[in-house]
Design an enzyme around this catalytic site. Sequence first.
Site, short mmCIF file in Angstrom:
data_model
loop_
_atom_site.label_atom_id
_atom_site.label_comp_id
_atom_site.label_asym_id
_atom_site.label_seq_id
_atom_site.Cartn_x
_atom_site.Cartn_y
_atom_site.Cartn_z
N CYS A 5 -33.59 -45.55 23.14
CA CYS A 5 -32.45 -45.35 24.04
C CYS A 5 -31.40 -44.47 23.37
CB CYS A 5 -31.92 -46.72 24.46
SG CYS A 5 -30.17 -46.98 24.35
N CYS B 147 -28.19 -45.94 22.31
CA CYS B 147 -28.30 -46.78 21.10
C CYS B 147 -28.31 -45.91 19.85
CB CYS B 147 -29.58 -47.61 21.13
SG CYS B 147 -29.72 -48.66 22.58
N TRP C 282 -19.75 -36.58 -2.24
CA TRP C 282 -18.67 -37.56 -2.39
C TRP C 282 -18.87 -38.72 -1.40
CZ3 TRP C 282 -15.18 -37.95 1.85
CH2 TRP C 282 -14.18 -38.92 1.68
N SER C 283 -19.13 -38.37 -0.15
CA SER C 283 -19.20 -39.45 0.85
C SER C 283 -20.48 -40.26 0.66
CB SER C 283 -19.08 -38.90 2.27
OG SER C 283 -20.27 -38.24 2.61
N ASN D 32 -19.87 -42.60 -2.12
CA ASN D 32 -19.06 -43.73 -1.64
C ASN D 32 -19.89 -44.73 -0.85
OD1 ASN D 32 -16.57 -43.61 -2.75
ND2 ASN D 32 -15.64 -42.41 -1.10
N VAL E 23 -22.95 -45.44 -1.48
CA VAL E 23 -23.65 -46.23 -2.50
C VAL E 23 -22.65 -47.23 -3.12
CG1 VAL E 23 -24.92 -46.13 -4.69
CG2 VAL E 23 -25.29 -44.37 -2.96
N ASN E 24 -21.44 -46.77 -3.39
CA ASN E 24 -20.42 -47.68 -3.94
C ASN E 24 -20.21 -48.86 -3.01
OD1 ASN E 24 -19.99 -45.88 -6.00
ND2 ASN E 24 -18.14 -44.98 -5.11
P1 FAD Z 1 -20.82 -44.56 -10.57
O1 FAD Z 1 -21.02 -44.95 -9.15
O2 FAD Z 1 -22.04 -44.18 -11.33
O3 FAD Z 1 -19.80 -43.34 -10.60
C1 FAD Z 1 -19.52 -42.62 -11.78
C2 FAD Z 1 -18.10 -42.13 -11.74
O4 FAD Z 1 -17.96 -41.20 -10.66
C3 FAD Z 1 -17.08 -43.22 -11.44
O5 FAD Z 1 -16.68 -43.84 -12.63
C4 FAD Z 1 -15.95 -42.44 -10.79
O6 FAD Z 1 -15.13 -41.84 -11.77
C5 FAD Z 1 -16.67 -41.34 -10.05
N1 FAD Z 1 -16.90 -41.64 -8.63
C6 FAD Z 1 -17.09 -42.84 -8.04
N2 FAD Z 1 -17.29 -42.68 -6.73
C7 FAD Z 1 -17.23 -41.36 -6.48
C8 FAD Z 1 -17.35 -40.58 -5.30
N3 FAD Z 1 -17.56 -41.14 -4.11
N4 FAD Z 1 -17.26 -39.24 -5.41
C9 FAD Z 1 -17.02 -38.65 -6.59
N5 FAD Z 1 -16.89 -39.35 -7.73
C10 FAD Z 1 -16.99 -40.69 -7.68
N6 FAD Z 1 -27.75 -48.05 -7.82
C11 FAD Z 1 -28.27 -49.01 -7.02
O7 FAD Z 1 -28.22 -50.19 -7.39
N7 FAD Z 1 -28.80 -48.71 -5.79
C12 FAD Z 1 -28.89 -47.43 -5.36
O8 FAD Z 1 -29.40 -47.16 -4.28
C13 FAD Z 1 -28.41 -46.39 -6.20
N8 FAD Z 1 -28.52 -45.08 -5.84
C14 FAD Z 1 -28.16 -44.10 -6.72
C15 FAD Z 1 -28.38 -42.76 -6.39
C16 FAD Z 1 -28.06 -41.76 -7.30
C17 FAD Z 1 -28.32 -40.32 -6.94
C18 FAD Z 1 -27.49 -42.09 -8.56
C19 FAD Z 1 -27.15 -41.00 -9.54
C20 FAD Z 1 -27.26 -43.41 -8.89
C21 FAD Z 1 -27.60 -44.43 -7.97
N9 FAD Z 1 -27.39 -45.78 -8.29
C22 FAD Z 1 -27.83 -46.76 -7.44
C23 FAD Z 1 -26.61 -46.15 -9.48
C24 FAD Z 1 -25.16 -46.47 -9.08
O9 FAD Z 1 -24.71 -45.61 -8.04
C25 FAD Z 1 -24.18 -46.28 -10.23
O10 FAD Z 1 -24.39 -45.01 -10.78
C26 FAD Z 1 -24.30 -47.30 -11.33
O11 FAD Z 1 -24.23 -48.60 -10.77
C27 FAD Z 1 -23.17 -47.12 -12.37
O12 FAD Z 1 -21.94 -47.28 -11.69
P2 FAD Z 1 -20.53 -46.84 -12.29
O13 FAD Z 1 -19.59 -47.96 -12.14
O14 FAD Z 1 -20.70 -46.31 -13.64
O15 FAD Z 1 -20.02 -45.68 -11.31
#
Ligand code: FAD
Length: 515
Positions: free
Chosen positions: A42, A45, A447-448, A451, A453-454
């Site tokens: 749909c 949806c 960036w988005s 975010n 993933v965050n």
């Molecule tokens: P990170 O998320 O690694 O970020 C590193 C630094 O980037 C941060 O300290 C901050 O200064 C800056 N930052 C934070 N957010 C943003 C943003 N939105 N834009 C720009 N800069 C930013 N882990 C999983 O468990 N599941 C997943 O699916 C997963 N997918 C991933 C995919 C990729 C491509 C990568 C590289 C990593 C992935 N990870 C995943 C790992 C996870 O995202 C983190 O890298 C890891 O948990 C370490 O987190 P961190 O606190 O060091 O910050």
Amino acid sequence: WGAQAGLYTQSDQVVLLTTSTVDSVLFNSSVAVVVEFYASWCGHCVSFAPLWKSLARDTREWKPAVDLAVIDCADSENWEVCTRFGVRGYPTLKFFHAYSSKESTGVLFQVPMRNLTTLRRHIINMVETYKDSWPPACPPLEPASQVEIDKFFETNSVEHLALVFEKADSYVGREVILDLLQFENIAVRRVLDTEEGLVSRFGVTDFPSCYLYYPDGHFTRLRLQMEGRTFFSYALQRLPGVVRSGKPPPLASDISPNNTEMQWKQFNRTRVYMADLESALHYSLRLELAAHPTISGGALTALKRYISILAKHFPGRRVVRNLLQAADTWLQSQEDPEISYKSLLAVLDNKAGTPEAVLPKGLQWVGCQGSKPHFRRYPCSMWTLFHVITVEALNSSISDAQDILQAFRGYVYYYFGCRECAAHFEHMAKESMNLVKKLSDAILWLWSRHNRVNNRLAGALSEDPHFPKVQWPPPELCPKCHSLELGDHAWNYREVLSFLQEYYSANRILLDYLE
Ligand code: FAD
């Protein structure tokens, strides 16, 4: 790539209902649930799904009290369920209050389905409508009286009491209460502007505004650049002593310079360090790739693209750039359909003796240090590398958006050791990466997605308690990146872009701790 239910996947923060789980999720549960009955064919949806996913992300912290679920009625396995619940059109939203009985077919969730705020507020309306079936994890949402506040600390041992002063028709207080649901050592109550005793005692003149109140009677206003739900919630979640339930509070001693395993390096949390970027290169090129003794086909193409953009845009020391360029030249000249990793390693180790060309060995985490060895480090450095390279590409304009993004995508898909991460990243790439045309949009796309993933990982076991996952950059790092639109948080994309260009620019990268 995990379970997939038509338009939704497991990473969308919604419960994917099936015939066998529907009863246990909806009936006699301590959690209220809003279900979207949809059909994957749909069109309406399909257009609604992104909004439902945003709502799920937006109310992620509310899950112990009220959760979102979906079921695909186009899947023949689910026909019987959708018929049983009397679903005739799609999408249909239904609310199941906590402790719904087995006979319940849910209450229609009737609200215009166009806007996140309206949907979110209607969830609150529905929870409040069924007061007798209150989800036990949901704190009181009704306004607090002066008596309740005065006696609060007689029966509660939390460190912080946050009071959101607001008008009767405002949802901010209730939203903040739900946003803080999973956090300990803090309680949030809403106080109406008509509660004159409290309003005058605190000297409140703005609605909404948020005050912190302490057992000894003193109070302070939470001074924020903007007074809105996201800003309040964000600041409260980060107060000293406030921790996510079930997580131990981070101890300062966790990060100890005397720790024998790791020498903690002092660093500035708002800067990028070359040591992390070089460590990312070493780990990626010498350790991760080494798991592939021979490389051919799509994996070889992906490797060539990856090294090519590193050679073009890595903004590092001259010797490192020389080495990357040598590796790129060598790789591009390989015409065989297969190469051995050993032959690439010889180039990375500069066995040919190219002058002034080195890829430093060893790992030296600085901005990507974690408070424990299993936190942060390599994945953090890879994100950092990706952001830096994209910003650098925009400055030099010798690559286009697709050259850059597809190179990251290929590397992650074929080589990134965290396979679950690779699957998630590929899923996001499939959705929209091909649509990105400009390098400035590539910066914002990355960036988005980062975010997203965050958002998914906030509160997960892999989160370093000293480096909580936040929607980044937080207001204290970039005030102008945030704004309020109709009382809701909104990103100011133009400001985000210029912030990222500055934050990840080559001339801001710090060279401390390099060998
Ligand atoms: P990170 O998320 O690694 O970020 C590193 C630094 O980037 C941060 O300290 C901050 O200064 C800056 N930052 C934070 N957010 C943003 C943003 N939105 N834009 C720009 N800069 C930013 N882990 C999983 O468990 N599941 C997943 O699916 C997963 N997918 C991933 C995919 C990729 C491509 C990568 C590289 C990593 C992935 N990870 C995943 C790992 C996870 O995202 C983190 O890298 C890891 O948990 C370490 O987190 P961190 O606190 O060091 O910050």
